[in-house]
Design a protein around this motif. Structure first.
Motif, mmCIF file in Angstrom:
data_model
loop_
_atom_site.group_PDB
_atom_site.id
_atom_site.type_symbol
_atom_site.label_atom_id
_atom_site.label_comp_id
_atom_site.label_asym_id
_atom_site.label_seq_id
_atom_site.Cartn_x
_atom_site.Cartn_y
_atom_site.Cartn_z
ATOM 1 N N LYS A 126 30.913 45.221 36.947
ATOM 2 C CA LYS A 126 31.314 44.453 35.881
ATOM 3 C C LYS A 126 32.207 43.264 36.618
ATOM 4 O O LYS A 126 33.275 43.633 37.032
ATOM 5 C CB LYS A 126 31.792 45.377 34.673
ATOM 6 C CG LYS A 126 32.404 44.487 33.702
ATOM 7 C CD LYS A 126 33.306 45.313 32.662
ATOM 8 C CE LYS A 126 33.623 44.662 31.529
ATOM 9 N NZ LYS A 126 34.164 45.696 30.398
ATOM 10 N N PHE A 127 31.796 41.883 36.011
ATOM 11 C CA PHE A 127 32.671 40.848 36.411
ATOM 12 C C PHE A 127 33.878 40.876 35.707
ATOM 13 O O PHE A 127 33.671 40.599 34.466
ATOM 14 C CB PHE A 127 31.916 39.570 36.652
ATOM 15 C CG PHE A 127 32.478 38.412 37.191
ATOM 16 C CD1 PHE A 127 32.477 38.198 38.459
ATOM 17 C CD2 PHE A 127 33.077 37.518 36.432
ATOM 18 C CE1 PHE A 127 33.401 37.275 39.302
ATOM 19 C CE2 PHE A 127 33.911 36.760 36.932
ATOM 20 C CZ PHE A 127 33.889 36.492 38.565
ATOM 21 N N SER A 128 34.980 40.539 36.222
ATOM 22 C CA SER A 128 36.315 40.568 35.683
ATOM 23 C C SER A 128 36.788 39.231 35.729
ATOM 24 O O SER A 128 36.951 38.611 37.058
ATOM 25 C CB SER A 128 37.492 41.485 36.553
ATOM 26 O OG SER A 128 38.568 41.256 35.753
ATOM 27 N N TRP A 129 36.809 38.418 34.658
ATOM 28 C CA TRP A 129 37.369 37.024 34.639
ATOM 29 C C TRP A 129 38.868 37.090 34.995
ATOM 30 O O TRP A 129 39.293 35.839 35.377
ATOM 31 C CB TRP A 129 37.117 36.431 33.220
ATOM 32 C CG TRP A 129 37.623 37.255 32.030
ATOM 33 C CD1 TRP A 129 37.198 38.043 31.307
ATOM 34 C CD2 TRP A 129 39.225 37.093 31.721
ATOM 35 N NE1 TRP A 129 38.154 38.482 30.306
ATOM 36 C CE2 TRP A 129 39.345 37.683 30.558
ATOM 37 C CE3 TRP A 129 40.388 36.131 31.956
ATOM 38 C CZ2 TRP A 129 40.692 37.920 29.832
ATOM 39 C CZ3 TRP A 129 41.392 36.318 31.411
ATOM 40 C CH2 TRP A 129 41.917 37.058 30.424
ATOM 41 N N ARG A 130 39.619 38.257 34.789
ATOM 42 C CA ARG A 130 41.020 38.213 35.237
ATOM 43 C C ARG A 130 41.465 37.970 36.808
ATOM 44 O O ARG A 130 42.273 37.707 37.347
ATOM 45 C CB ARG A 130 41.621 39.410 34.855
ATOM 46 C CG ARG A 130 41.837 39.349 33.077
ATOM 47 C CD ARG A 130 42.435 40.879 32.689
ATOM 48 N NE ARG A 130 42.329 40.976 31.335
ATOM 49 C CZ ARG A 130 43.221 40.255 30.354
ATOM 50 N NH1 ARG A 130 44.179 39.301 30.648
ATOM 51 N NH2 ARG A 130 43.126 40.316 29.216
ATOM 52 N N SER A 131 40.256 38.973 37.653
ATOM 53 C CA SER A 131 40.561 39.017 38.974
ATOM 54 C C SER A 131 39.361 38.222 39.628
ATOM 55 O O SER A 131 39.486 37.876 41.135
ATOM 56 C CB SER A 131 40.651 40.507 39.487
ATOM 57 O OG SER A 131 39.147 41.017 39.090
ATOM 58 N N ASN A 132 38.384 37.677 39.004
ATOM 59 C CA ASN A 132 37.256 36.781 39.692
ATOM 60 C C ASN A 132 36.587 37.941 40.581
ATOM 61 O O ASN A 132 36.115 37.473 41.810
ATOM 62 C CB ASN A 132 37.696 35.642 40.333
ATOM 63 C CG ASN A 132 37.939 34.369 39.349
ATOM 64 O OD1 ASN A 132 37.254 34.428 38.375
ATOM 65 N ND2 ASN A 132 38.951 33.847 39.571
ATOM 66 N N SER A 133 36.406 39.029 40.317
ATOM 67 C CA SER A 133 35.818 40.121 41.172
ATOM 68 C C SER A 133 34.971 41.105 40.445
ATOM 69 O O SER A 133 35.134 41.322 39.200
ATOM 70 C CB SER A 133 36.709 40.952 41.976
ATOM 71 O OG SER A 133 37.830 41.537 41.150
ATOM 72 N N PHE A 134 34.329 42.175 41.172
ATOM 73 C CA PHE A 134 33.386 42.879 40.408
ATOM 74 C C PHE A 134 34.154 44.300 40.287
ATOM 75 O O PHE A 134 34.824 44.734 41.195
ATOM 76 C CB PHE A 134 32.090 42.989 40.768
ATOM 77 C CG PHE A 134 31.471 41.950 40.969
ATOM 78 C CD1 PHE A 134 30.361 41.634 39.911
ATOM 79 C CD2 PHE A 134 31.280 40.935 41.857
ATOM 80 C CE1 PHE A 134 29.792 40.887 39.607
ATOM 81 C CE2 PHE A 134 30.430 39.820 41.836
ATOM 82 C CZ PHE A 134 29.549 39.591 40.458
ATOM 83 N N GLU A 135 34.241 44.990 39.225
ATOM 84 C CA GLU A 135 34.850 46.350 38.962
ATOM 85 C C GLU A 135 33.648 47.363 39.144
ATOM 86 O O GLU A 135 32.556 47.027 38.362
ATOM 87 C CB GLU A 135 35.541 46.418 37.628
ATOM 88 C CG GLU A 135 36.890 45.393 37.604
ATOM 89 C CD GLU A 135 37.326 45.214 36.090
ATOM 90 O OE1 GLU A 135 36.856 45.831 34.999
ATOM 91 O OE2 GLU A 135 38.411 44.798 35.872
ATOM 92 N N TYR A 136 33.858 48.243 39.638
ATOM 93 C CA TYR A 136 32.955 49.252 39.966
ATOM 94 C C TYR A 136 32.528 49.904 38.590
ATOM 95 O O TYR A 136 33.439 50.295 37.846
ATOM 96 C CB TYR A 136 33.395 50.346 40.934
ATOM 97 C CG TYR A 136 32.373 51.694 41.135
ATOM 98 C CD1 TYR A 136 31.098 51.635 41.768
ATOM 99 C CD2 TYR A 136 32.750 52.833 40.305
ATOM 100 C CE1 TYR A 136 30.475 52.680 42.065
ATOM 101 C CE2 TYR A 136 31.739 53.751 40.502
ATOM 102 C CZ TYR A 136 30.849 53.777 41.189
ATOM 103 O OH TYR A 136 29.819 55.080 41.425
ATOM 104 N N VAL A 137 31.104 50.086 38.322
ATOM 105 C CA VAL A 137 30.550 50.710 37.115
ATOM 106 C C VAL A 137 29.879 52.029 37.749
ATOM 107 O O VAL A 137 30.241 53.274 37.170
ATOM 108 C CB VAL A 137 29.841 49.952 36.044
ATOM 109 C CG1 VAL A 137 29.210 50.735 35.245
ATOM 110 C CG2 VAL A 137 30.644 48.780 35.819
ATOM 111 N N THR A 138 28.979 51.717 38.401
ATOM 112 C CA THR A 138 28.149 53.114 38.881
ATOM 113 C C THR A 138 27.304 52.513 40.179
ATOM 114 O O THR A 138 27.081 51.428 40.458
ATOM 115 C CB THR A 138 27.079 53.493 37.925
ATOM 116 O OG1 THR A 138 26.236 54.544 38.437
ATOM 117 C CG2 THR A 138 26.086 52.463 37.444
ATOM 118 N N ASP A 139 27.030 53.622 41.006
ATOM 119 C CA ASP A 139 26.323 53.489 42.304
ATOM 120 C C ASP A 139 24.716 53.707 42.041
ATOM 121 O O ASP A 139 23.945 53.458 42.563
ATOM 122 C CB ASP A 139 26.575 54.015 43.369
ATOM 123 C CG ASP A 139 26.560 55.623 43.024
ATOM 124 O OD1 ASP A 139 26.164 55.933 42.209
ATOM 125 O OD2 ASP A 139 27.187 56.410 43.982
#
Length: 228
Positions: A126-139
């Motif tokens: 999930k892309f985080s606009w706060r960190s400009n990075s992807f947060e893990y959801v599932t593999d």
């Protein structure tokens, strides 16, 4: 076979043949309708190209001219770099102007009320606009289930967070998705990436794949992509 038996079987056979021909005709009509390209009025293109501003070699105008959806069945399946994926996430839902504004218009100055998920073979982030990075959801690999049958290497999933939409006005959420997808289209062209937005998805099934409750977090469209 007796003559009477032949007479008895002939009407059902003719009916079945008629139904098959009708189905084929409807299918052909549907294909023509879906593949039809609306045409400009005579002289409309010349009128545009005679505009002095059109002749200014604007990179933005040239990007508008090239803007397109990749053809169904024409995706390469080629991988997209992590750097490109980060920029594509930022272009859809990030902050600009040194962090004081957002790249897309949002109602009443609210924070983004459409979340952006990215499905790849390696899993979902999930892309985080706060960190400009992807947060893990599932593999879990759900790519084939959300790609609309396209050979895409990455699929963005737009999810409306109903509780966060100002005044509960879902029209604003759809407007946001329109802006998000167009930003991704334009940047994809710049990065030599194929892109196709598709709104015909099974919201309940997609929500379940993401571990979401579709009554609160509504998957509303996907953007399939692959490097050219």
């Amino acid at each position: 076979m007796k003559t009477n038996d032949k007479r008895k079987t002939l009407p059902p056979m003719l009916l079945a043949l008629s139904l098959l021909l009708a189905a084929a005709g409807w299918g052909a009509a549907a294909y023509v309708h879906m593949s039809y390209t609306p045409r400009l009025n005579p002289g409309a293109l010349e009128t545009l190209k005679s505009n002095e501003l059109w002749q200014s070699d604007s990179a933005l105008l040239q990007a508008f001219e090239r803007r397109n959806s990749a053809a169904r069945g024409g995706f390469t399946g080629n991988e997209i770099s992590e750097d490109a994926l980060q920029l594509l996430g930022w272009a859809a839902t990030g902050k600009n102007r040194d962090g004081t504004g957002f790249v897309v218009p949002l109602a009443m100055g609210a924070e983004p009320y459409v979340s952006l998920y990215l499905a790849q073979e390696s899993g979902v982030g999930k892309f985080s606009w706060r960190s400009n990075s992807f947060e893990y959801v599932t593999d879990r690999d759900i790519l084939g289930k959300v790609s609309g049958g396209q050979n895409a290497s990455a699929v963005w999933i737009y999810v409306i967070d109903a509780d966060n939409v100002p005044r509960g006005n879902m029209d604003w959420a759809w407007h946001a998705i329109g802006a998000m997808s167009e930003h991704q289209y334009l940047l994809a062209d710049e990065l030599d990436i194929q892109a196709r937005f598709m709104a015909s998805i099974n919201a309940d099934e997609t929500a379940a794949l993401l571990g979401l409750d579709a009554s609160k977090n509504l998957p509303a469209g996907v953007m399939a992509m692959a490097q050219k």
